[in-house]
Design a protein around this motif. Structure first.
Motif, PDB file in Angstrom:
ATOM      1  N   HIS A 152      -9.124  -4.280  16.434  1.00 22.24           N
ATOM      2  CA  HIS A 152      -8.853  -4.951  15.159  1.00 22.24           C
ATOM      3  C   HIS A 152     -10.009  -4.668  14.210  1.00 22.24           C
ATOM      4  O   HIS A 152     -11.172  -4.831  14.588  1.00 22.24           O
ATOM      5  N   LYS A 162      -2.148  -5.176   7.496  1.00 26.62           N
ATOM      6  CA  LYS A 162      -1.990  -6.339   6.616  1.00 26.62           C
ATOM      7  C   LYS A 162      -2.808  -6.081   5.368  1.00 26.62           C
ATOM      8  O   LYS A 162      -3.997  -5.745   5.463  1.00 26.62           O
ATOM      9  N   THR A 163      -2.171  -6.241   4.205  1.00 25.88           N
ATOM     10  CA  THR A 163      -2.872  -6.017   2.945  1.00 25.88           C
ATOM     11  C   THR A 163      -2.831  -7.274   2.086  1.00 25.88           C
ATOM     12  O   THR A 163      -1.903  -8.073   2.172  1.00 25.88           O
ATOM     13  N   THR A 164      -3.863  -7.421   1.264  1.00 29.29           N
ATOM     14  CA  THR A 164      -3.902  -8.454   0.234  1.00 29.29           C
ATOM     15  C   THR A 164      -4.252  -7.750  -1.065  1.00 29.29           C
ATOM     16  O   THR A 164      -5.278  -7.059  -1.138  1.00 29.29           O
ATOM     17  N   THR A 207      -6.406  -3.871  10.071  1.00 25.69           N
ATOM     18  CA  THR A 207      -5.588  -3.042  10.948  1.00 25.69           C
ATOM     19  C   THR A 207      -5.719  -3.567  12.371  1.00 25.69           C
ATOM     20  O   THR A 207      -6.797  -3.993  12.783  1.00 25.69           O
ATOM     21  N   GLU A 210      -0.443  -2.439  13.190  1.00 22.32           N
ATOM     22  CA  GLU A 210      -0.127  -3.384  12.122  1.00 22.32           C
ATOM     23  C   GLU A 210      -1.147  -3.236  11.005  1.00 22.32           C
ATOM     24  O   GLU A 210      -2.351  -3.172  11.253  1.00 22.32           O
ATOM     25  N   GLU A 217     -11.230  -4.940   9.820  1.00 19.70           N
ATOM     26  CA  GLU A 217     -10.921  -5.531   8.528  1.00 19.70           C
ATOM     27  C   GLU A 217     -11.868  -4.973   7.476  1.00 19.70           C
ATOM     28  O   GLU A 217     -13.059  -4.786   7.731  1.00 19.70           O
ATOM     29  N   GLU A 259       0.016 -11.152  -0.077  1.00 18.76           N
ATOM     30  CA  GLU A 259      -0.159 -10.530   1.234  1.00 18.76           C
ATOM     31  C   GLU A 259       1.119  -9.820   1.683  1.00 18.76           C
ATOM     32  O   GLU A 259       2.223 -10.307   1.436  1.00 18.76           O
ATOM     33  N   ASN A 260       0.949  -8.675   2.338  1.00 18.67           N
ATOM     34  CA  ASN A 260       2.049  -7.920   2.940  1.00 18.67           C
ATOM     35  C   ASN A 260       1.630  -7.466   4.322  1.00 18.67           C
ATOM     36  O   ASN A 260       0.451  -7.150   4.546  1.00 18.67           O
ATOM     37  N   THR A 261       2.587  -7.425   5.230  1.00 13.46           N
ATOM     38  CA  THR A 261       2.334  -6.960   6.588  1.00 13.46           C
ATOM     39  C   THR A 261       3.315  -5.846   6.915  1.00 13.46           C
ATOM     40  O   THR A 261       4.520  -5.975   6.685  1.00 13.46           O
ATOM     41  N   TYR A 262       2.796  -4.757   7.464  1.00 15.64           N
ATOM     42  CA  TYR A 262       3.598  -3.603   7.865  1.00 15.64           C
ATOM     43  C   TYR A 262       3.318  -3.336   9.337  1.00 15.64           C
ATOM     44  O   TYR A 262       2.153  -3.273   9.744  1.00 15.64           O
ATOM     45  N   GLN A 263       4.365  -3.176  10.128  1.00 15.28           N
ATOM     46  CA  GLN A 263       4.217  -2.889  11.555  1.00 15.28           C
ATOM     47  C   GLN A 263       4.960  -1.613  11.893  1.00 15.28           C
ATOM     48  O   GLN A 263       6.013  -1.325  11.316  1.00 15.28           O
TER      49      GLN A 263
END
Length: 163
Positions: free
Chosen positions: A91, A136-138, A76, A134, A93, A144-148
């Motif tokens: 940030h 970011k997922t794996t 995040t 933001e 993780e 991987e996907n990123t959402y903002q």
């Protein structure tokens, strides 16, 4: 003459005490939140005062569990977006080292200290109008996907309860 000097000194002392009064007036407090079809960020708080700054990321709550049920790791980021440049504020993780899935719901962390937020060359105006989150997922298969999402700030410094 001595009485006049004593009176002036007394007034200077009183003015100094008044100037050193309650510093709560110097606090500036913002709350922030955001939501999309997948998740929401709530209970975020930013506090600026004369001694330190606090950025509390609030809570992440998944709305659509079907998208986030096989997540192996996620990060995040709270940032200010200035002309496409990210100025990171916080940030975090999370990685599951056992091979299982992680739960995204929960606290998003915090940072505090002298110039903890503004030291990133972020102005209060940038925060008001350009604070982003933001995710970011794996997943367990490595995809991987990123959402903002842009967050909404509310100034609660001068909030008065109407009750």
């Amino acid at each position: 003459m001595k009485k006049l000097i004593a009176l002036i000194l007394a007034m200077v002392c009183m003015m100094s005490l008044v100037a050193c009064g309650d510093t709560k007036q110097d606090n500036v407090v913002y709350s922030f939140h955001g939501e999309n079809e997948y998740f929401e960020v709530s209970n975020g708080v930013i506090v600026f005062n004369t001694e330190e700054e606090l950025f509390e990321g609030g809570d992440l709550k998944v709305i659509d569990n079907s998208i986030f049920n096989e997540i192996a790791s996620f990060s995040t980021v709270f940032y200010v977006n200035e002309n496409g440049n990210k100025k990171t504020i916080l940030h975090n993780e999370t990685i599951d080292m056992t091979g299982g899935a992680v739960n995204l719901d929960g606290g998003l962390g915090s940072i505090s200290g002298n110039n903890a937020v503004l030291s990133n060359k972020v102005s209060i105006d940038e925060l008001k109008y350009n604070l982003w989150f933001e995710l970011k997922t794996t997943d367990l298969e490595g995809k991987e996907n990123t959402y903002q999402m842009q967050l909404t700030l509310n100034d609660v410094t001068n909030y008065e309860d109407d009750d």
